[in-house]
Enzyme design. Structure first.
Site, PDB file in Angstrom:
ATOM      1  N   GLU A  90       0.955  -1.126  -0.131  1.00  0.00           N
ATOM      2  CA  GLU A  90       0.034   0.008  -0.006  1.00  0.00           C
ATOM      3  C   GLU A  90       0.821   1.340   0.043  1.00  0.00           C
ATOM      4  OE1 GLU A  90      -2.971   0.750   2.938  1.00  0.00           O
ATOM      5  OE2 GLU A  90      -3.567  -1.249   3.031  1.00  0.00           O
ATOM      6  N   GLU A  98     -13.350   5.950  -1.093  1.00  0.00           N
ATOM      7  CA  GLU A  98     -14.541   5.243  -0.338  1.00  0.00           C
ATOM      8  C   GLU A  98     -15.179   6.095   0.525  1.00  0.00           C
ATOM      9  OE1 GLU A  98     -12.455   1.280   0.413  1.00  0.00           O
ATOM     10  OE2 GLU A  98     -10.936   2.341  -0.540  1.00  0.00           O
ATOM     11  N   LYS A 128     -15.346   5.217   4.543  1.00  0.00           N
ATOM     12  CA  LYS A 128     -14.317   4.967   5.789  1.00  0.00           C
ATOM     13  C   LYS A 128     -14.417   5.921   6.872  1.00  0.00           C
ATOM     14  CE  LYS A 128     -10.374   3.081   4.395  1.00  0.00           C
ATOM     15  NZ  LYS A 128      -9.053   3.296   3.955  1.00  0.00           N
ATOM     16  N   GLU A 146      -8.883   9.950   4.630  1.00  0.00           N
ATOM     17  CA  GLU A 146      -9.241   8.768   4.537  1.00  0.00           C
ATOM     18  C   GLU A 146     -10.192   8.389   3.450  1.00  0.00           C
ATOM     19  OE1 GLU A 146      -7.919   5.647   6.076  1.00  0.00           O
ATOM     20  OE2 GLU A 146      -6.414   7.269   6.778  1.00  0.00           O
TER      21      GLU A 146
END
Length: 379
Positions: free
Chosen positions: A275, A329, A332, A338
């Protein structure tokens, strides 16, 4: 200020011997071209269907994908695409899998065997960032769970195709700069020995989740933004012990993990980035979370990937990198950043152009490097 702080002096002969071992152990060779990896998270209520995601990925220069579960719809959708897939055993299944070989076999039989080999599962991450978790029982269960799962894959005839490892945060390191002084924390080091032994026995990689963004956000006055963004034209920093030059904080962090593993006797294990990314939006106190920086960070890494670039310590071993993430997203938790790591909005629109030219075809969007892109500086 220089990106590297001045470390305590160590014995030069010890470092020279360590460096020799690392350079001589560069035998793990990647068998892939310019394919990039990307993380496909699903913590959102407005994401495209797995079939639509696969259609998008198949039209891009993306040959490797990591997901955070074993969603059967996702696994089925990837069948026949040739895209390599890393799947994940959730943290709450690590202890049951460690306690029971039967549990590991049941999991592999239910979640991997029905889709393999049509779906090209090449890796299983057992848990995520377990070594920096507060649960001591969870940490102690990790390697036994990995061994039980690897044994199950062997019984199913898949161990030669599917690596078993885990993704760790950079928090496993007590020191990460300069890279030659990389060392695991006193808490992690005892756990790392059996883990590294398992990786060496099974020829599996060490996966690290590394985010230079956090280093920059924490100290923007003293951390060079260009260095954090992996700008290939930035002068970078020179490790005073190895005299290797680093133009990328991410690549320096990877080499720090390699040195840390070598200090425990496992310098030959490949270290890959499971990641990494940069948010395009953040809260008022999230310095550096901008569209411009996110574009620059991912663009610089893409250029390095297409150039098959290795780290200064491993120049002939192309560093495998998984960008985080494919989509923004919306579910999250945590700060605004985030929810804003994605290259795409859930509706398929680019959040920003990373220097890739999007061209419409009769079937889907295709992505190719812009002709005006400059090659990265070779180290």
């Amino acid at each position: 200020m220089a990106p590297f702080a001045t470390p305590m002096r160590s014995a030069s002969l010890q470092l020279s011997a360590l460096l020799c071992i690392l350079l001589c152990s560069e035998v793990w060779v990647l068998q892939c071209g310019a394919a990039i990896g990307i993380n496909y998270g699903q913590v959102g209520n407005n994401l495209p269907t797995p079939a639509q995601v696969v259609s998008l990925l198949s039209s891009l220069r993306v040959g490797k994908v990591r997901i955070y579960d074993v969603n059967p719809q996702v696994l089925a959708a990837f069948a026949g695409t040739g895209i390599e897939l890393i799947v994940t055993v959730p943290n709450d299944l690590v202890q049951p899998m460690a306690a029971s070989a039967g549990q590991a076999m049941q999991w592999a039989t239910a979640n991997i065997k029905p889709y393999f080999p049509a779906t090209r599962v090449t890796g299983i991450a057992v848990g995520n960032e377990v070594f920096t978790d507060d649960d001591e029982a969870l940490k102690a269960s990790l390697v036994p769970a990995m061994r039980n799962l690897h044994a199950a894959l062997a019984q199913l005839g898949m161990d030669g195709y599917v690596h078993v490892s885990t993704a760790s945060s950079l928090g496993v390191l007590a020191n990460s700069y300069p890279p030659s002084q990389g060392a695991f924390t006193p808490e992690c080091a005892p756990l790392m020995l059996p883990f590294l032994r398992f990786l060496a026995e099974t020829n599996a990689p060490f996966w690290i989740n590394a985010y230079p963004y956090f280093a920059y956000k924490a100290d923007p006055a003293n951390v060079s933004l260009s260095y954090a963004l992996s700008d290939p034209y930035h002068v970078g920093a020179v490790d005073p012990y190895t005299h290797l030059q680093y133009t990328s904080m991410l690549y320096a962090q990877v080499d720090a993990v390699t040195f840390a593993a070598a200090r425990l006797g496992y310098g030959g294990i490949p270290v890959f980035v499971s990641e990494t990314g940069w948010p395009s939006k953040g809260d008022a106190d999230e310095v550096g979370a901008t569209v411009e920086n996110a574009r620059a960070y991912n663009r610089n890494l893409l250029v390095r990937q297409v150039g098959n670039e290795g780290t200064p310590l491993r120049p002939r071993q192309r560093l495998e990198v998984y960008l985080f993430a494919l989509f923004n997203e919306d579910m999250k938790p945590g700060p605004t950043s985030e929810r804003n790591y994605g290259l795409y909005q859930p509706d398929g629109r680019m959040v920003y152009n990373v220097g890739l030219a999007q061209q419409q075809t009769t079937s889907a969007a295709s992505l190719s490097l812009a002709a005006s892109s400059a090659p990265p500086t070779r180290l």
